[in-house]
Design a protein around this motif. Sequence first.
Motif, short mmCIF file in Angstrom:
data_model
loop_
_atom_site.label_atom_id
_atom_site.label_comp_id
_atom_site.label_asym_id
_atom_site.label_seq_id
_atom_site.Cartn_x
_atom_site.Cartn_y
_atom_site.Cartn_z
N ARG A 1 1.81 6.84 -7.04
CA ARG A 1 0.72 7.73 -7.47
C ARG A 1 1.09 9.21 -7.41
NH1 ARG A 1 -3.35 3.85 -4.20
NH2 ARG A 1 -3.79 2.38 -5.91
N ILE A 2 2.27 9.51 -6.87
CA ILE A 2 2.75 10.90 -6.86
C ILE A 2 3.73 11.05 -8.03
CG2 ILE A 2 3.88 12.70 -5.52
CD1 ILE A 2 3.18 11.06 -3.00
N GLN B 1 2.27 1.76 -3.50
CA GLN B 1 1.23 2.30 -4.38
C GLN B 1 1.04 3.80 -4.16
OE1 GLN B 1 -1.67 -0.94 -3.17
NE2 GLN B 1 -2.31 -0.65 -5.30
N THR B 2 1.04 4.20 -2.90
CA THR B 2 0.87 5.62 -2.58
C THR B 2 1.98 6.46 -3.19
OG1 THR B 2 -0.24 5.09 -0.49
CG2 THR B 2 0.73 7.28 -0.68
N LEU B 3 3.22 5.96 -3.13
CA LEU B 3 4.36 6.72 -3.65
C LEU B 3 4.36 6.77 -5.17
CD1 LEU B 3 7.15 5.50 -1.19
CD2 LEU B 3 5.78 7.61 -1.09
N LEU C 1 4.06 7.96 6.04
CA LEU C 1 4.13 6.51 5.85
C LEU C 1 5.18 5.86 6.75
CD1 LEU C 1 3.94 6.20 1.93
CD2 LEU C 1 2.07 6.16 3.60
N ASP D 1 -1.36 5.09 -11.68
CA ASP D 1 -2.47 4.55 -10.90
C ASP D 1 -2.04 3.44 -9.94
OD1 ASP D 1 -4.09 6.30 -12.21
OD2 ASP D 1 -5.49 4.81 -12.99
N ASP E 1 0.83 -1.21 0.00
CA ASP E 1 0.00 0.00 0.00
C ASP E 1 0.87 1.26 0.00
OD1 ASP E 1 -2.74 1.30 0.45
OD2 ASP E 1 -1.59 2.07 2.14
N HIS E 2 1.96 1.23 0.75
CA HIS E 2 2.87 2.37 0.78
C HIS E 2 3.49 2.62 -0.61
CE1 HIS E 2 3.61 1.88 5.41
NE2 HIS E 2 2.42 2.37 5.12
N GLU F 1 5.11 17.07 -2.07
CA GLU F 1 4.09 16.11 -1.65
C GLU F 1 4.72 14.76 -1.32
OE1 GLU F 1 0.13 13.83 -3.50
OE2 GLU F 1 1.17 15.38 -4.66
N ARG G 1 4.82 18.36 -6.54
CA ARG G 1 4.74 16.91 -6.42
C ARG G 1 5.90 16.36 -5.59
NH1 ARG G 1 -0.33 15.15 -7.57
NH2 ARG G 1 -1.02 15.75 -9.66
N THR H 1 4.69 12.99 2.28
CA THR H 1 4.04 11.68 2.36
C THR H 1 4.95 10.65 3.02
OG1 THR H 1 2.72 12.15 0.39
CG2 THR H 1 2.96 9.83 1.02
#
Length: 452
Positions: A23-24, A19-21, A50, A104, A16-17, A42, A39, A46
């Motif tokens: 997406r930036i 994926q989050t990274l 995390l 994505d 999940d972490h 961000e 970005r 982030t």
Amino acid sequence: MEEEAAARHSDALALDHLQTLIRIPTVSRLDESLIEWSRFDEFTSTLALLYPRVHAALSLDIVDGYALLFRWHGRSPGDETVLMAHYDVVAADDATGWTHPPFDAVVTGSGADRIIWGRGTLDDKGAVAAILEAVESLLGAGFVPEHDVYLSFGHNEETAGSGAAALVRELEHRGVHPRLVLDEGGAVVEKVFPGVSRPTAVVGVSEKGMANITLTVEQSGGHASTPPRLTATARLARALVRLERRPFPASIPAPTIEMIRTIGAHSTPLLRFVFTRADTLRLPLIALFARLSDETNAMIRTTAAVTQLRASDSANALAERAVAVVNTRIAIGSSVAATLRHIRRVVRDPLVVIEASTPSEPSPVSPSTGAMWQLLSETISAVYPRAIVSPYVMLGASDARHFTSISSHVYRFTPFEMSSAERATLHAIDERMHVSTFLSGIRFYRTLIERL
């Protein structure tokens, strides 16, 4: 059962972490005025959300605007280690052709076939996340390293920018001369060597140099209806054809000889006979590598690729200035000066002005024996027990080349398994990797840190 459940939860959180990274979209560009720096801000903020233990226990300095340098204080001074990665990615502005949109971070499949898709999975946010996951988990277990560990995350590696050099200057200012530096580079690969069925973990002990060579022709323009015998574009084209027909001389540097012997020892009997005698069979091996593939050909010589062409802005006007940019990757044992000499000798035209920009010499060769090499080899074997560990010369350029000025043990290895299809997605459409590979990378970094 509780331990298995905890491990599954930890793996799911790590994915999940990542994926989050992904997406930036921290896209670096040569024209920095086009970069969305918000970005990058961000991304940095982030990371703090995390990885709270990392940010609580390690000091963080931001260098050159956006490069990140974490310091994990050890119990004893000296003998520092630097674990490197970069969080900028190449552009993926057009999603056409992508199976899943590039930012994505879609996960598909199940079990061993789970795949995470997106720009930066392999290059190089996967490594950033794997390093941070390893450190976060070790902090949770109360681990303290014997010596300082630095985490160095560059912000403009893809554009050969200033971040890595600034990070080195900062470490040098602190008097840090690491006993080990590990950056991206080689990986665990399959079917890259004739007759070898086992996976191979190739560890970069050096990397080729690089220079963008500009060929420029300037002459009078005019209307395209009355062209001279040799236009500026034709003269430039002739120079490029001459360069294409006269490749750089071939040779096999010592690290490549060692790679051939090491991996070749696991080949079929006939090929094993040849490869393990690489020292005395250099000429036949040069002929073989020149023909085997583009990758093996690049292992034995300086390469030159025409990457940019510019001429007239109008379809019916003669170019007054024609320019070609030739990206060269300079072999170990050669130099930027030797590369320029070869191109000028081959082009043989004083009206073609030849100049080098962004030059970088081939890197010094780090040892493939001794304590640091053994540490890397044993850690790789602990995570990938079937892999043959071998040195090699990295064909591309990385931030690691800057760190050779402060350490004699600079290695380039990304602890991920990459199939040939996956390697082909680097800087291309459908970049992706198996989720299991990402989790193995976390285990690699954790194991390495515990052994430092």
